[in-house]
Design a protein around this motif. Structure first.
Motif, PDB file in Angstrom:
ATOM      1  N   LYS A   3       0.830  -1.290   0.059  1.00  0.00           N
ATOM      2  CA  LYS A   3       0.042   0.011   0.017  1.00  0.00           C
ATOM      3  C   LYS A   3       0.946   1.204   0.019  1.00  0.00           C
ATOM      4  N   GLY A   4       2.071   0.976   0.278  1.00  0.00           N
ATOM      5  CA  GLY A   4       3.162   2.362   0.035  1.00  0.00           C
ATOM      6  C   GLY A   4       3.207   2.865   1.346  1.00  0.00           C
ATOM      7  N   PHE A   5       2.746   2.556   2.459  1.00  0.00           N
ATOM      8  CA  PHE A   5       3.002   3.086   3.922  1.00  0.00           C
ATOM      9  C   PHE A   5       4.533   2.751   4.332  1.00  0.00           C
ATOM     10  N   PHE A   6       5.176   1.678   4.028  1.00  0.00           N
ATOM     11  CA  PHE A   6       6.560   1.453   4.501  1.00  0.00           C
ATOM     12  C   PHE A   6       7.178   1.424   3.169  1.00  0.00           C
ATOM     13  N   TYR A   7       8.652   1.605   3.160  1.00  0.00           N
ATOM     14  CA  TYR A   7       9.458   1.463   2.207  1.00  0.00           C
ATOM     15  C   TYR A   7      10.753   0.998   2.699  1.00  0.00           C
ATOM     16  N   ASN A   8      11.748   0.005   1.824  1.00  0.00           N
ATOM     17  CA  ASN A   8      12.752  -0.285   2.442  1.00  0.00           C
ATOM     18  C   ASN A   8      13.743   0.649   1.780  1.00  0.00           C
ATOM     19  N   VAL A   9      14.686   1.080   2.837  1.00  0.00           N
ATOM     20  CA  VAL A   9      15.685   2.255   2.777  1.00  0.00           C
ATOM     21  C   VAL A   9      17.154   1.564   2.734  1.00  0.00           C
ATOM     22  N   GLY A  10      17.288   0.243   2.720  1.00  0.00           N
ATOM     23  CA  GLY A  10      18.562  -0.726   2.829  1.00  0.00           C
ATOM     24  C   GLY A  10      18.306  -2.124   3.362  1.00  0.00           C
ATOM     25  N   HIS A  11      19.379  -2.709   3.245  1.00  0.00           N
ATOM     26  CA  HIS A  11      19.488  -3.853   3.678  1.00  0.00           C
ATOM     27  C   HIS A  11      20.786  -4.174   4.468  1.00  0.00           C
ATOM     28  N   LEU A  12      20.872  -4.917   5.779  1.00  0.00           N
ATOM     29  CA  LEU A  12      22.318  -4.926   6.492  1.00  0.00           C
ATOM     30  C   LEU A  12      22.201  -6.394   6.794  1.00  0.00           C
ATOM     31  N   ASP A  13      23.315  -7.123   6.493  1.00  0.00           N
ATOM     32  CA  ASP A  13      23.593  -8.352   7.053  1.00  0.00           C
ATOM     33  C   ASP A  13      24.526  -8.373   8.008  1.00  0.00           C
ATOM     34  N   ASN A  14      24.306  -9.289   8.910  1.00  0.00           N
ATOM     35  CA  ASN A  14      25.403  -9.319  10.217  1.00  0.00           C
ATOM     36  C   ASN A  14      25.454  -8.321  10.973  1.00  0.00           C
ATOM     37  N   VAL A  15      24.253  -7.760  11.362  1.00  0.00           N
ATOM     38  CA  VAL A  15      24.431  -6.281  12.024  1.00  0.00           C
ATOM     39  C   VAL A  15      24.441  -7.045  13.666  1.00  0.00           C
ATOM     40  N   ASN A  16      25.245  -6.537  14.160  1.00  0.00           N
ATOM     41  CA  ASN A  16      25.349  -6.436  15.840  1.00  0.00           C
ATOM     42  C   ASN A  16      24.603  -5.694  16.527  1.00  0.00           C
ATOM     43  N   ILE A  17      23.422  -6.231  16.830  1.00  0.00           N
ATOM     44  CA  ILE A  17      22.317  -5.457  17.738  1.00  0.00           C
ATOM     45  C   ILE A  17      22.487  -5.945  18.965  1.00  0.00           C
ATOM     46  N   THR A  18      22.696  -4.650  19.854  1.00  0.00           N
ATOM     47  CA  THR A  18      22.601  -5.315  21.471  1.00  0.00           C
ATOM     48  C   THR A  18      21.528  -4.936  22.057  1.00  0.00           C
ATOM     49  N   THR A  19      20.466  -4.398  21.213  1.00  0.00           N
ATOM     50  CA  THR A  19      19.117  -4.114  21.873  1.00  0.00           C
ATOM     51  C   THR A  19      18.417  -5.752  21.525  1.00  0.00           C
ATOM     52  N   THR A  20      17.588  -5.936  22.605  1.00  0.00           N
ATOM     53  CA  THR A  20      16.910  -7.048  22.581  1.00  0.00           C
ATOM     54  C   THR A  20      15.578  -6.663  22.401  1.00  0.00           C
ATOM     55  N   TYR A  21      14.648  -7.476  21.762  1.00  0.00           N
ATOM     56  CA  TYR A  21      13.279  -7.347  21.682  1.00  0.00           C
ATOM     57  C   TYR A  21      12.654  -8.659  21.502  1.00  0.00           C
ATOM     58  N   GLY A  22      11.183  -8.617  21.840  1.00  0.00           N
ATOM     59  CA  GLY A  22      10.541  -9.901  21.677  1.00  0.00           C
ATOM     60  C   GLY A  22       8.719  -9.609  21.724  1.00  0.00           C
ATOM     61  N   PHE A  23       8.298 -10.789  21.499  1.00  0.00           N
ATOM     62  CA  PHE A  23       6.456 -10.760  21.695  1.00  0.00           C
ATOM     63  C   PHE A  23       6.145 -11.538  22.365  1.00  0.00           C
ATOM     64  N   TYR A  24       5.009 -10.986  23.057  1.00  0.00           N
ATOM     65  CA  TYR A  24       4.574 -11.974  24.232  1.00  0.00           C
ATOM     66  C   TYR A  24       3.203 -12.664  23.584  1.00  0.00           C
ATOM     67  N   SER A  25       3.368 -13.852  23.704  1.00  0.00           N
ATOM     68  CA  SER A  25       2.092 -14.568  23.374  1.00  0.00           C
ATOM     69  C   SER A  25       1.255 -15.012  24.472  1.00  0.00           C
ATOM     70  N   ALA A  26      -0.021 -14.535  24.526  1.00  0.00           N
ATOM     71  CA  ALA A  26      -0.788 -14.759  25.545  1.00  0.00           C
ATOM     72  C   ALA A  26      -1.334 -15.922  25.654  1.00  0.00           C
ATOM     73  N   TYR A  27      -1.602 -16.582  24.538  1.00  0.00           N
ATOM     74  CA  TYR A  27      -2.168 -18.042  24.318  1.00  0.00           C
ATOM     75  C   TYR A  27      -1.199 -18.734  25.054  1.00  0.00           C
ATOM     76  N   TRP A  28       0.116 -18.915  24.804  1.00  0.00           N
ATOM     77  CA  TRP A  28       1.075 -19.897  25.375  1.00  0.00           C
ATOM     78  C   TRP A  28       1.846 -19.460  26.683  1.00  0.00           C
ATOM     79  N   ASN A  29       1.557 -18.093  26.966  1.00  0.00           N
ATOM     80  CA  ASN A  29       2.182 -17.416  27.992  1.00  0.00           C
ATOM     81  C   ASN A  29       3.630 -17.372  28.081  1.00  0.00           C
ATOM     82  N   ILE A  30       4.402 -17.178  26.761  1.00  0.00           N
ATOM     83  CA  ILE A  30       5.610 -17.109  26.691  1.00  0.00           C
ATOM     84  C   ILE A  30       6.187 -15.750  25.979  1.00  0.00           C
ATOM     85  N   ILE A  31       7.216 -15.522  25.935  1.00  0.00           N
ATOM     86  CA  ILE A  31       7.916 -14.663  25.220  1.00  0.00           C
ATOM     87  C   ILE A  31       8.892 -15.439  23.898  1.00  0.00           C
TER      88      ILE A  31
END
Length: 92
Positions: free
Chosen positions: A21-49
């Motif tokens: 729909k054109g809301f997002f667009y890619n500005v580049g691609h990075l391989d092997n990025v050292n990301i120190t910030t962690t993220y995740g998603f909570y699953s209410a069904y399984w009660n896990i991250i």
């Protein structure tokens, strides 16, 4: 380098709809990025991250969103709510 302390909304799993729909667009691609910030998603069904590949995460990540695909209406709702809470986000 992005400043992850300035996120408007938490991490979301989204469909291809945003790009087609054109809301997002890619500005580049990075391989092997050292990301120190962690993220995740909570699953209410399984009660896990989990990661975006549904692998269980043991330690609580720095940034946590809800598991499940967000629609364009869902993302718009979250952004709208943050803009109402903090009107300074409208300033450029």
């Amino acid at each position: 380098m992005p400043d992850y302390n300035e996120l408007l909304i938490p991490p979301l799993v989204v469909t291809r709809l945003y790009w087609t729909k054109g809301f997002f667009y890619n500005v580049g691609h990075l391989d092997n990025v050292n990301i120190t910030t962690t993220y995740g998603f909570y699953s209410a069904y399984w009660n896990i991250i989990e990661d975006e590949y549904h692998n269980k995460i043991i330690e609580k990540p720095h940034y946590l969103g809800l598991a499940g695909i967000a629609t364009d209406i869902g993302v718009a709702y979250d952004v709208n709510r943050e803009l109402i809470i903090n009107k300074d986000l409208l300033k450029f």
